[in-house]
Design an enzyme around this catalytic site. Sequence first.
Site, PDB file in Angstrom:
ATOM      1  N   LYS A  90       0.831  -1.233   0.000  1.00 56.30           N
ATOM      2  CA  LYS A  90       0.000   0.000   0.000  1.00 56.30           C
ATOM      3  C   LYS A  90       0.849   1.259   0.000  1.00 56.30           C
ATOM      4  O   LYS A  90       0.494   2.252  -0.624  1.00 56.30           O
ATOM      5  CB  LYS A  90      -0.956   0.009   1.184  1.00 56.30           C
ATOM      6  N   GLU A 114      -5.165  -6.091  -4.913  1.00 60.76           N
ATOM      7  CA  GLU A 114      -6.275  -6.325  -3.967  1.00 60.76           C
ATOM      8  C   GLU A 114      -5.772  -6.468  -2.532  1.00 60.76           C
ATOM      9  O   GLU A 114      -6.400  -5.997  -1.588  1.00 60.76           O
ATOM     10  CB  GLU A 114      -7.030  -7.600  -4.381  1.00 60.76           C
ATOM     11  N   GLY A 119      -6.865  -6.355   3.238  1.00 61.35           N
ATOM     12  CA  GLY A 119      -6.525  -7.777   3.152  1.00 61.35           C
ATOM     13  C   GLY A 119      -7.341  -8.514   2.122  1.00 61.35           C
ATOM     14  O   GLY A 119      -7.315  -8.194   0.941  1.00 61.35           O
ATOM     15  N   ASP A 186      -0.738   3.937   8.145  1.00 57.16           N
ATOM     16  CA  ASP A 186      -1.075   2.769   7.331  1.00 57.16           C
ATOM     17  C   ASP A 186      -2.472   2.941   6.727  1.00 57.16           C
ATOM     18  O   ASP A 186      -2.682   2.721   5.528  1.00 57.16           O
ATOM     19  CB  ASP A 186      -1.010   1.521   8.231  1.00 57.16           C
ATOM     20  N   LYS A 190      -3.956   3.437   2.628  1.00 55.33           N
ATOM     21  CA  LYS A 190      -5.056   2.656   2.043  1.00 55.33           C
ATOM     22  C   LYS A 190      -6.178   3.576   1.561  1.00 55.33           C
ATOM     23  O   LYS A 190      -6.774   3.340   0.506  1.00 55.33           O
ATOM     24  CB  LYS A 190      -5.570   1.650   3.073  1.00 55.33           C
ATOM     25  N   GLY A 287      -2.966 -10.524   7.849  1.00 53.88           N
ATOM     26  CA  GLY A 287      -2.575 -11.895   8.154  1.00 53.88           C
ATOM     27  C   GLY A 287      -1.985 -12.530   6.900  1.00 53.88           C
ATOM     28  O   GLY A 287      -2.433 -12.240   5.790  1.00 53.88           O
TER      29      GLY A 287
HETATM   30  N1  LIG Z   1       1.646  -8.923   6.911  1.00 50.99           N
HETATM   31  C1  LIG Z   1       0.381  -8.661   6.562  1.00 50.99           C
HETATM   32  O1  LIG Z   1      -0.574  -9.117   7.193  1.00 50.99           O
HETATM   33  C2  LIG Z   1       0.093  -7.811   5.346  1.00 50.99           C
HETATM   34  C3  LIG Z   1      -1.255  -7.545   4.980  1.00 50.99           C
HETATM   35  C4  LIG Z   1      -1.524  -6.797   3.834  1.00 50.99           C
HETATM   36  C5  LIG Z   1      -0.468  -6.312   3.075  1.00 50.99           C
HETATM   37  N2  LIG Z   1       0.831  -6.564   3.474  1.00 50.99           N
HETATM   38  C6  LIG Z   1       1.903  -6.039   2.623  1.00 50.99           C
HETATM   39  O2  LIG Z   1       2.594  -7.139   2.051  1.00 50.99           O
HETATM   40  C7  LIG Z   1       3.970  -6.797   1.875  1.00 50.99           C
HETATM   41  C8  LIG Z   1       4.841  -7.841   2.578  1.00 50.99           C
HETATM   42  O3  LIG Z   1       4.555  -7.819   3.969  1.00 50.99           O
HETATM   43  P1  LIG Z   1       5.143  -8.937   4.963  1.00 50.99           P
HETATM   44  O4  LIG Z   1       4.441  -8.734   6.257  1.00 50.99           O
HETATM   45  O5  LIG Z   1       5.103 -10.274   4.317  1.00 50.99           O
HETATM   46  O6  LIG Z   1       6.674  -8.428   5.090  1.00 50.99           O
HETATM   47  P2  LIG Z   1       7.913  -9.205   5.735  1.00 50.99           P
HETATM   48  O7  LIG Z   1       7.444 -10.361   6.555  1.00 50.99           O
HETATM   49  O8  LIG Z   1       8.771  -8.174   6.341  1.00 50.99           O
HETATM   50  O9  LIG Z   1       8.688  -9.820   4.447  1.00 50.99           O
HETATM   51  C9  LIG Z   1       9.363  -9.029   3.538  1.00 50.99           C
HETATM   52  C10 LIG Z   1      10.136  -9.930   2.581  1.00 50.99           C
HETATM   53  O10 LIG Z   1      10.725  -9.096   1.575  1.00 50.99           O
HETATM   54  C11 LIG Z   1      12.124  -9.307   1.546  1.00 50.99           C
HETATM   55  N3  LIG Z   1      12.817  -8.051   1.270  1.00 50.99           N
HETATM   56  C12 LIG Z   1      12.653  -6.860   1.923  1.00 50.99           C
HETATM   57  N4  LIG Z   1      13.483  -5.933   1.396  1.00 50.99           N
HETATM   58  C13 LIG Z   1      14.172  -6.548   0.415  1.00 50.99           C
HETATM   59  C14 LIG Z   1      15.173  -6.137  -0.503  1.00 50.99           C
HETATM   60  N5  LIG Z   1      15.648  -4.891  -0.474  1.00 50.99           N
HETATM   61  N6  LIG Z   1      15.654  -7.035  -1.403  1.00 50.99           N
HETATM   62  C15 LIG Z   1      15.184  -8.304  -1.412  1.00 50.99           C
HETATM   63  N7  LIG Z   1      14.254  -8.776  -0.582  1.00 50.99           N
HETATM   64  C16 LIG Z   1      13.738  -7.907   0.329  1.00 50.99           C
HETATM   65  C17 LIG Z   1      12.494  -9.845   2.909  1.00 50.99           C
HETATM   66  O11 LIG Z   1      13.693 -10.571   2.765  1.00 50.99           O
HETATM   67  P3  LIG Z   1      14.414 -11.356   3.985  1.00 50.99           P
HETATM   68  O12 LIG Z   1      13.564 -12.574   4.173  1.00 50.99           O
HETATM   69  O13 LIG Z   1      15.772 -11.663   3.454  1.00 50.99           O
HETATM   70  O14 LIG Z   1      14.384 -10.390   5.127  1.00 50.99           O
HETATM   71  C18 LIG Z   1      11.273 -10.719   3.236  1.00 50.99           C
HETATM   72  O15 LIG Z   1      11.405 -11.995   2.638  1.00 50.99           O
HETATM   73  C19 LIG Z   1       4.118  -5.369   2.420  1.00 50.99           C
HETATM   74  O16 LIG Z   1       4.002  -4.450   1.365  1.00 50.99           O
HETATM   75  C20 LIG Z   1       2.954  -5.239   3.371  1.00 50.99           C
HETATM   76  O17 LIG Z   1       2.534  -3.896   3.523  1.00 50.99           O
HETATM   77  C21 LIG Z   1       1.128  -7.308   4.573  1.00 50.99           C
END
Ligand SMILES: NC(=O)c1ccc[n+]([C@@H]2O[C@H](COP(=O)([O-])OP(=O)(O)OC[C@H]3O[C@@H](n4cnc5c(N)ncnc54)[C@H](OP(=O)(O)O)[C@@H]3O)[C@@H](O)[C@H]2O)c1
Length: 407
Positions: A90, A114, A119, A186, A190, A287
């Site tokens: 987002k 989406e 979510g 955040d 959105k 999630g």
């Molecule tokens: N978590 C939720 O519930 C949720 C819900 C809706 C949307 N989102 C969105 O989904 C996205 C991912 O969220 P997440 O919670 O899954 O994040 P996360 O757990 O922090 O995972 C981020 C991933 O991206 C990799 N990464 C970050 N910077 C990088 C770089 N410079 N080069 C290569 N790889 C890189 C990290 O690598 P490493 O493994 O090596 O650290 C990790 O594998 C975000 O945009 C977030 O806003 C998340």
Amino acid sequence: MPETFRVGLLGRGTVGSAFARLLEERADAIVPVTGLRPALSGVLTRSQGDFEEILEGSDLIVELMGGLDPARDYVLRAMRAGRHVVSANKQLLAAHGEELWATAREHGVQLRFEGAVAGVVPVIRVLQESLAAARVERVHGIVNGTTNYILSEMARAGLSYEEALGQAQQLGYAEADPTEDVTGKDAAAKMAILARLAFSTPVHLDQVVYEGIEHLTSDDLAYAKELGLALKLIGTAERVDGGISVRVHPAFLYAAHPLASVDGPFNAVTVESEDITEITLSGPGAGGPQTASAVLGDVISAMIPPATTPETTQTLAVVEDVVSAFYLHMEVADRPGVLAQIAEILGMQGASIKSVVQRGLGDNARLVMVIHPLLESRFYAAVRLIGQLEFMRAPPRAIRVIDEEFV
Ligand SMILES: NC(=O)c1ccc[n+]([C@@H]2O[C@H](COP(=O)([O-])OP(=O)(O)OC[C@H]3O[C@@H](n4cnc5c(N)ncnc54)[C@H](OP(=O)(O)O)[C@@H]3O)[C@@H](O)[C@H]2O)c1
């Protein structure tokens, strides 16, 4: 054997690893829908993979890294190379959406997102496709599950803000650093995305005024109950004076409002339009598995063409001063004439009182009012004057109230 549809994955954290699992689990079921079998063709993390190689070997790129850089660069490069992109980022879309959507159109590829808002709740699809013919007047959303959980627990169990935040962190609903969530940033990102889709006008994150929940107290929630109100962090995007207003702040809702009963980590979005009256969509707002499901839904849609984000069709001014109703909480000396002086100042600014609750606290009293809608600048002018009255025992506190009438 169906042909393979090659999916390159950038980021394998909470959402990315859930997406990788889901893709493998559902690959066979996707074949009859699309005629193709999706499979991961490469994964990039900080310690693994090479972007150029992944791009070369993919039909579509899923960006689940988060952050602006290098996500922006990778997404742009992927689309310029003719790849569809699915992202749940987002912040990236709220800051660079116009550039990204223009690039998608220019290169005839899809950019789907989406998972970036609410979510798994399919609000992007509904605004872009199902409601494409409706003139949207207003969107209200509870688009941050962390803050909704905290406020729900403060209301339900009488917890303080700090206690409810600690509980949210223990249960995994809040990050160790909850700043983006609790400050409203955040939700602001959105709402920028939802406003862009609802009104076909460019909206940048910087144009969204936002306020968080850190200053709210369990007292606010106790009084709200008495007044028949629910306290939520509400995002609003609406047409105002020929322009639009996009904002996020805590707000009280009357019990009949469709968002008033959305509790816990759930998200919900209400879309209002004269053509459709009002619709509400709700469900899990975040999630890993839930967001991964929205991301995979986007991948399947991209496998069945076409859908691109239409160009902006207008440039609407972003209006700052809007009309709101307010809850006003005051600690005052308990003596005759106090209420009259406060009412006089409110009256001078054109504010009229809808309801009042008064409680004695020894020599002091607590006055809680709900004020009928008026221009926010006029209300705050009155609050500043009230704050200077010598009988005030603490600075007055104000929270907006959203009335239940729909357009
Ligand atoms: N978590 C939720 O519930 C949720 C819900 C809706 C949307 N989102 C969105 O989904 C996205 C991912 O969220 P997440 O919670 O899954 O994040 P996360 O757990 O922090 O995972 C981020 C991933 O991206 C990799 N990464 C970050 N910077 C990088 C770089 N410079 N080069 C290569 N790889 C890189 C990290 O690598 P490493 O493994 O090596 O650290 C990790 O594998 C975000 O945009 C977030 O806003 C998340």
